[in-house]
Write a protein that holds these residues in place. Structure first.
Motif, PDB file in Angstrom:
ATOM      1  N   GLU A  65      -8.659   8.609   2.041  1.00 24.75           N
ATOM      2  CA  GLU A  65      -9.218   7.261   2.133  1.00 24.75           C
ATOM      3  C   GLU A  65     -10.728   7.467   2.060  1.00 24.75           C
ATOM      4  OE1 GLU A  65      -6.929   7.136   6.012  1.00 24.75           O
ATOM      5  OE2 GLU A  65      -7.388   5.033   5.702  1.00 24.75           O
ATOM      6  N   ASP A 123      -7.394   6.447  -1.680  1.00 23.79           N
ATOM      7  CA  ASP A 123      -6.536   5.398  -1.136  1.00 23.79           C
ATOM      8  C   ASP A 123      -7.455   4.298  -0.593  1.00 23.79           C
ATOM      9  OD1 ASP A 123      -4.801   3.759   0.157  1.00 23.79           O
ATOM     10  OD2 ASP A 123      -3.792   5.329   1.318  1.00 23.79           O
ATOM     11  N   LYS A 156      -3.147  -5.095  -0.106  1.00 23.77           N
ATOM     12  CA  LYS A 156      -3.796  -5.991   0.867  1.00 23.77           C
ATOM     13  C   LYS A 156      -4.656  -7.104   0.240  1.00 23.77           C
ATOM     14  CE  LYS A 156      -3.631  -2.696   4.683  1.00 23.77           C
ATOM     15  NZ  LYS A 156      -2.860  -3.199   5.782  1.00 23.77           N
ATOM     16  N   ILE A 171      -7.350  -0.406   2.117  1.00 23.41           N
ATOM     17  CA  ILE A 171      -8.228  -1.237   2.954  1.00 23.41           C
ATOM     18  C   ILE A 171      -9.578  -1.464   2.274  1.00 23.41           C
ATOM     19  CG2 ILE A 171      -9.650  -1.145   5.050  1.00 23.41           C
ATOM     20  CD1 ILE A 171      -7.198  -0.025   6.527  1.00 23.41           C
ATOM     21  N   GLY A 211       0.244   4.817   4.700  1.00 21.01           N
ATOM     22  CA  GLY A 211       1.445   3.991   4.658  1.00 21.01           C
ATOM     23  C   GLY A 211       2.651   4.716   5.210  1.00 21.01           C
ATOM     24  N   GLY A 240       0.819  -1.202   0.000  1.00 21.78           N
ATOM     25  CA  GLY A 240       0.000   0.000   0.000  1.00 21.78           C
ATOM     26  C   GLY A 240       0.855   1.255   0.000  1.00 21.78           C
ATOM     27  N   SER A 241       1.924   1.242   0.786  1.00 16.88           N
ATOM     28  CA  SER A 241       2.804   2.417   0.849  1.00 16.88           C
ATOM     29  C   SER A 241       3.384   2.725  -0.531  1.00 16.88           C
ATOM     30  CB  SER A 241       3.945   2.168   1.832  1.00 16.88           C
ATOM     31  OG  SER A 241       3.443   1.896   3.111  1.00 16.88           O
ATOM     32  N   TYR A 284      -4.279   7.594   7.163  1.00 13.97           N
ATOM     33  CA  TYR A 284      -3.088   6.737   7.115  1.00 13.97           C
ATOM     34  C   TYR A 284      -2.842   6.382   5.651  1.00 13.97           C
ATOM     35  CZ  TYR A 284       0.200   2.947   8.007  1.00 13.97           C
ATOM     36  OH  TYR A 284       1.329   2.154   8.037  1.00 13.97           O
TER      37      TYR A 284
HETATM   38  C1  LIG Z   1      -5.264   3.418   3.555  1.00 15.18           C
HETATM   39  C2  LIG Z   1      -3.904   2.781   3.618  1.00 15.18           C
HETATM   40  N1  LIG Z   1      -2.953   3.209   2.776  1.00 15.18           N
HETATM   41  C3  LIG Z   1      -1.725   2.665   2.774  1.00 15.18           C
HETATM   42  C4  LIG Z   1      -1.406   1.650   3.639  1.00 15.18           C
HETATM   43  C5  LIG Z   1      -0.033   1.064   3.641  1.00 15.18           C
HETATM   44  O1  LIG Z   1      -0.029  -0.239   3.186  1.00 15.18           O
HETATM   45  P1  LIG Z   1       1.245  -1.163   3.439  1.00 15.18           P
HETATM   46  O2  LIG Z   1       1.304  -1.444   4.894  1.00 15.18           O
HETATM   47  O3  LIG Z   1       0.940  -2.381   2.586  1.00 15.18           O
HETATM   48  O4  LIG Z   1       2.430  -0.438   2.931  1.00 15.18           O
HETATM   49  C6  LIG Z   1      -2.369   1.172   4.526  1.00 15.18           C
HETATM   50  C7  LIG Z   1      -2.073   0.092   5.477  1.00 15.18           C
HETATM   51  O5  LIG Z   1      -2.823  -0.234   6.368  1.00 15.18           O
HETATM   52  C8  LIG Z   1      -3.645   1.767   4.529  1.00 15.18           C
HETATM   53  O6  LIG Z   1      -4.595   1.387   5.393  1.00 15.18           O
END
Ligand SMILES: Cc1ncc(COP(=O)(O)O)c(C=O)c1O
Length: 435
Positions: free
Chosen positions: A218, A251, A280, A254, A148, A113-114, A146
């Motif tokens: 998000e 984003d 995910k 989730i 990442g 996700g990051s 959030y």
């Molecule tokens: C909305 C959102 N973006 C990005 C991420 C980051 O994902 P990752 O942990 O796979 O890098 C997350 C992780 O929970 C998330 O909830």
């Protein structure tokens, strides 16, 4: 399985973990199947978090394991820079056909996700350069978000704890979060607060649209505490972005892949952003993989209308972009979602989920309960969520404390009896944790 003793718990610097304390109170998972994780002491624990919001089809899916095994034997790896492979194209086509909302028909693969977030931010900046509007570099994000842990995502994080230790990041302004006291205990989308989207107009008036590349939110916030968007809020953000020529990024790391009872939150609420970041549930958490869905016009700006001699058009990618093993896992996962109609099941059973979690209203300390699809957040007094999580774990159910909120996102294979167990456990654990 032999568990490591204290001396053997040395080298692993654990992520988002109190490393010093872990050794004195270690918690191990050793196996997983269906709705359950097996702890180091052999106890079966009902998993209300689908791992970490990712194992949407439940744990230990043989179809995914078989696909991964077969792919490893057929082709373990292939350089994705300047070479393609059939499963990469097959997966991208499947995502466009079955997951992405109409119009988002290009897919860039990442490993998390990051990475999806940072990829989308880079696409946004280069897009405006290619359009001759290179001053559009700033971003607008939202409090409690959030995105990442990479630099872009951290810069746009709306959670103080996740950013305060790392100094200067990208230039960003922040919209207020949409948790309004008047919406407490709302079911599904809250009625009030769509007007909060108008703050975007104020930010634009201050910064000027000529400096803003994109807005990222998000559409259904997870880690900030399951924050459900007010009715009409996402539509308003879309309208304002359109008026001012600013890209909108959802984003959905989730939210996508069935979590909200549909393939994406964008599709569910009928608002199409310019890009969607995912990860995910794409591989059911079995193999790291992410994907960014982009509008055709963005892709065309890079590939079909840019300077033909400026290649590669996008100097970005990962050694493991479209890793063949991840592609195989994702294709098997998408088959499970489709064959077992899991998004539809999530949508149907979300009604029972909603009734179950809202039946906890009135328990001591419960300040708010929110739900959407197969997500729920329960706000508790400061310092209590961790204690509740410890108590439910003792009782055979794992829930996740996120700040002062208990967040839950069970595998989409959940049945009514699992929901009953979760609700009954919380019914007992919430008061017990405050004694
Ligand atoms: C909305 C959102 N973006 C990005 C991420 C980051 O994902 P990752 O942990 O796979 O890098 C997350 C992780 O929970 C998330 O909830």
């Amino acid at each position: 399985m032999t568990l490591p003793n204290k001396d053997q718990m040395q080298a692993w610097w654990m992520p988002f973990t109190a490393n010093r304390a872990f050794k004195d109170n270690p918690r191990f998972y050793v196996a997983a199947e269906g709705m359950y994780m097996t702890m180091g002491d052999g106890r079966q624990i009902l998993d209300t978090n689908a791992g970490l919001w990712c194992c949407n089809a439940g744990h230990g899916r043989k179809e995914i394991a078989d696909a991964v095994h077969a792919q490893l034997l057929e082709m373990d790896y292939g350089n994705p820079f300047t070479y393609g492979h059939p499963k990469g194209f097959e997966l991208a086509n499947r995502l466009v056909a079955d997951i992405a909302p109409e119009g988002l028909n290009r897919v860039f693969f990442t490993n998390s996700g990051s990475e999806s977030v940072d990829t989308a931010l880079k696409i946004a900046r280069q897009y405006w350069r290619l359009k001759g509007q290179g001053t559009k570099t700033a971003f607008v994000a939202r409090v409690k978000a959030y995105h990442g842990v990479n630099w872009g995502g951290v810069s746009l994080a709306g959670l103080t704890g996740n950013r305060k230790s790392f100094g200067q990041g990208l230039e960003a302004d922040f919209l207020r979060h949409t948790l309004l006291p008047e919406n407490a205990f709302s079911k599904g989308l809250p009625k009030q607060g769509a007007e909060l989207a108008h703050e975007l107009s104020d930010i634009i008036a201050m910064r000027d649209a000529s400096n803003i590349a994109a807005v990222i939110v998000e559409p259904m916030a997870g880690a900030g505490g399951v924050i459900v968007p007010p009715e009409g809020y996402l539509q308003k953000l879309r309208e304002i972005c359109d008026q001012h020529n600013i890209l909108l990024i959802f984003d959905e790391v989730i939210a996508a892949y069935g979590r909200v009872g549909a393939a994406t939150m964008a599709g569910k609420v009928g608002v199409t952003p310019d890009m969607i970041t995912t990860a995910k549930g794409l591989t059911n958490g079995a193999v790291p993989m992410g994907a960014v869905f982009c509008k055709q016009e963005i892709y065309d700006t890079f590939v079909n209308t840019g300077d033909a001699s400026a290649v590669p058009e996008f100097l970005h990618g990962y050694t493991y972009s479209a890793h063949p093993v991840a592609c195989a896992a994702a294709l098997a996962t998408l088959d499970i979602y489709k064959n077992e109609k899991l998004f539809e099941h999530a949508n149907t059973i979300s009604q029972y989920w909603e009734e179950g979690v809202h039946s906890l209203k009135g328990l001591p300390g419960v300040k708010d309960i929110r739900n959407y699809g197969l997500l729920a957040g329960i706000d508790l007094p400061a310092g209590i969520a961790g204690k509740v999580a410890a108590k439910t774990l003792e009782m055979g159910v794992t829930v996740r404390p996120a700040g002062d909120t208990i967040v839950m996102s069970p595998p989409l294979i959940i049945q009514k009896e699992h929901i009953d167990t979760i609700v009954n456990t919380l019914q007992e654990a919430i008061p017990a944790a405050q004694k």
